[in-house]
Design a protein around this motif. Sequence first.
Motif, PDB file in Angstrom:
ATOM      1  N   ARG A  58       2.215   6.768  -6.740  1.00  0.00           N
ATOM      2  CA  ARG A  58       1.232   7.744  -7.229  1.00  0.00           C
ATOM      3  C   ARG A  58       1.644   9.166  -6.867  1.00  0.00           C
ATOM      4  O   ARG A  58       1.454  10.097  -7.658  1.00  0.00           O
ATOM      5  CB  ARG A  58      -0.150   7.413  -6.690  1.00  0.00           C
ATOM      6  CG  ARG A  58      -0.724   6.182  -7.359  1.00  0.00           C
ATOM      7  CD  ARG A  58      -2.074   5.813  -6.839  1.00  0.00           C
ATOM      8  NE  ARG A  58      -2.572   4.641  -7.560  1.00  0.00           N
ATOM      9  CZ  ARG A  58      -3.605   3.929  -7.170  1.00  0.00           C
ATOM     10  NH1 ARG A  58      -4.281   4.262  -6.081  1.00  0.00           N
ATOM     11  NH2 ARG A  58      -3.987   2.882  -7.876  1.00  0.00           N
ATOM     12  N   LEU A  59       2.210   9.338  -5.676  1.00  0.00           N
ATOM     13  CA  LEU A  59       2.729  10.651  -5.303  1.00  0.00           C
ATOM     14  C   LEU A  59       3.837  11.069  -6.262  1.00  0.00           C
ATOM     15  O   LEU A  59       3.861  12.202  -6.743  1.00  0.00           O
ATOM     16  CB  LEU A  59       3.248  10.624  -3.860  1.00  0.00           C
ATOM     17  CG  LEU A  59       3.942  11.891  -3.370  1.00  0.00           C
ATOM     18  CD1 LEU A  59       2.993  13.081  -3.376  1.00  0.00           C
ATOM     19  CD2 LEU A  59       4.523  11.660  -1.983  1.00  0.00           C
ATOM     20  N   GLY A  60       4.734  10.139  -6.565  1.00  0.00           N
ATOM     21  CA  GLY A  60       5.815  10.429  -7.503  1.00  0.00           C
ATOM     22  C   GLY A  60       5.295  10.800  -8.876  1.00  0.00           C
ATOM     23  O   GLY A  60       5.813  11.714  -9.516  1.00  0.00           O
ATOM     24  N   ASP A  67       0.844  -1.198   0.000  1.00  0.00           N
ATOM     25  CA  ASP A  67       0.000   0.000   0.000  1.00  0.00           C
ATOM     26  C   ASP A  67       0.879   1.248   0.000  1.00  0.00           C
ATOM     27  O   ASP A  67       0.611   2.213  -0.718  1.00  0.00           O
ATOM     28  CB  ASP A  67      -0.937   0.013   1.205  1.00  0.00           C
ATOM     29  CG  ASP A  67      -1.914  -1.142   1.187  1.00  0.00           C
ATOM     30  OD1 ASP A  67      -2.525  -1.388   0.140  1.00  0.00           O
ATOM     31  OD2 ASP A  67      -2.054  -1.806   2.235  1.00  0.00           O
ATOM     32  N   ALA A  68       1.932   1.202   0.820  1.00  0.00           N
ATOM     33  CA  ALA A  68       2.880   2.320   0.854  1.00  0.00           C
ATOM     34  C   ALA A  68       3.519   2.506  -0.516  1.00  0.00           C
ATOM     35  O   ALA A  68       3.667   3.638  -0.996  1.00  0.00           O
ATOM     36  CB  ALA A  68       3.946   2.087   1.923  1.00  0.00           C
ATOM     37  N   ALA A 104       9.407   3.470  -3.750  1.00  0.00           N
ATOM     38  CA  ALA A 104       8.290   2.550  -3.962  1.00  0.00           C
ATOM     39  C   ALA A 104       8.755   1.160  -4.356  1.00  0.00           C
ATOM     40  O   ALA A 104       8.155   0.159  -3.948  1.00  0.00           O
ATOM     41  CB  ALA A 104       7.349   3.105  -5.027  1.00  0.00           C
ATOM     42  N   SER A 105       9.796   1.068  -5.137  1.00  0.00           N
ATOM     43  CA  SER A 105      10.237  -0.222  -5.658  1.00  0.00           C
ATOM     44  C   SER A 105      10.568  -1.231  -4.557  1.00  0.00           C
ATOM     45  O   SER A 105      10.055  -2.353  -4.576  1.00  0.00           O
ATOM     46  CB  SER A 105      11.430  -0.026  -6.593  1.00  0.00           C
ATOM     47  OG  SER A 105      11.827  -1.251  -7.148  1.00  0.00           O
ATOM     48  N   LEU A 132      12.000  14.425  -8.282  1.00  0.00           N
ATOM     49  CA  LEU A 132      11.043  13.881  -7.323  1.00  0.00           C
ATOM     50  C   LEU A 132      10.410  12.568  -7.773  1.00  0.00           C
ATOM     51  O   LEU A 132      10.244  11.650  -6.967  1.00  0.00           O
ATOM     52  CB  LEU A 132       9.968  14.920  -7.008  1.00  0.00           C
ATOM     53  CG  LEU A 132      10.478  16.178  -6.310  1.00  0.00           C
ATOM     54  CD1 LEU A 132       9.337  17.165  -6.095  1.00  0.00           C
ATOM     55  CD2 LEU A 132      11.153  15.838  -4.998  1.00  0.00           C
ATOM     56  N   ARG A 133      10.050  12.454  -9.038  1.00  0.00           N
ATOM     57  CA  ARG A 133       9.443  11.200  -9.515  1.00  0.00           C
ATOM     58  C   ARG A 133      10.433  10.049  -9.369  1.00  0.00           C
ATOM     59  O   ARG A 133      10.079   8.969  -8.905  1.00  0.00           O
ATOM     60  CB  ARG A 133       8.988  11.315 -10.955  1.00  0.00           C
ATOM     61  CG  ARG A 133       8.386   9.986 -11.462  1.00  0.00           C
ATOM     62  CD  ARG A 133       7.978  10.038 -12.894  1.00  0.00           C
ATOM     63  NE  ARG A 133       6.721  10.754 -13.006  1.00  0.00           N
ATOM     64  CZ  ARG A 133       6.225  11.196 -14.135  1.00  0.00           C
ATOM     65  NH1 ARG A 133       6.867  11.027 -15.270  1.00  0.00           N
ATOM     66  NH2 ARG A 133       5.059  11.809 -14.164  1.00  0.00           N
TER      67      ARG A 133
END
Length: 146
Positions: free
Chosen positions: A66-68, A59-60, A133-134, A125-126
């Motif tokens: 998605r934030l990225g 989930d994190a 995330a990875s 940032l992305r």
Amino acid sequence: MPTRRDIDGEAVVADRWPVDGPHSADALGEAMLALQHLIRYANHATLDAPARAVPEPQDAATIVLRLGDALGGLPQLCDQLAHRADRFAADPALCAADTVSHEPGVQAAIAAEALRELAAAAARLRDLARAAASPLDTLWLDPDQP
């Protein structure tokens, strides 16, 4: 591992702010205000109820990814706003408040340069979000462990 419910992000906002417009200063201002409140919501969710809002590492990972992706659009937005500030600087009708220390065109040029610096700062940032995330996406909590 938990299953995730995917939503169509564009459909969520399309009724209020369709990508193809119509575009106006009011609509854009409202969209930026909504973005501000979405970030505030995320801040509260991860502060007040992190175990419910982010129950699993995957989930994190989804949230961070998605934030990225959202942050990945910031350089383009900042560059486009800088271009608009450049146009303001060149407009002979541009005026400035009496309290500023520079001519109106210089004030607009200062804003354009700051927006370009913001675009450059936001450009990574992305990639940073994806780097976070990875590894999270390879993890899970074992419900059989104490």
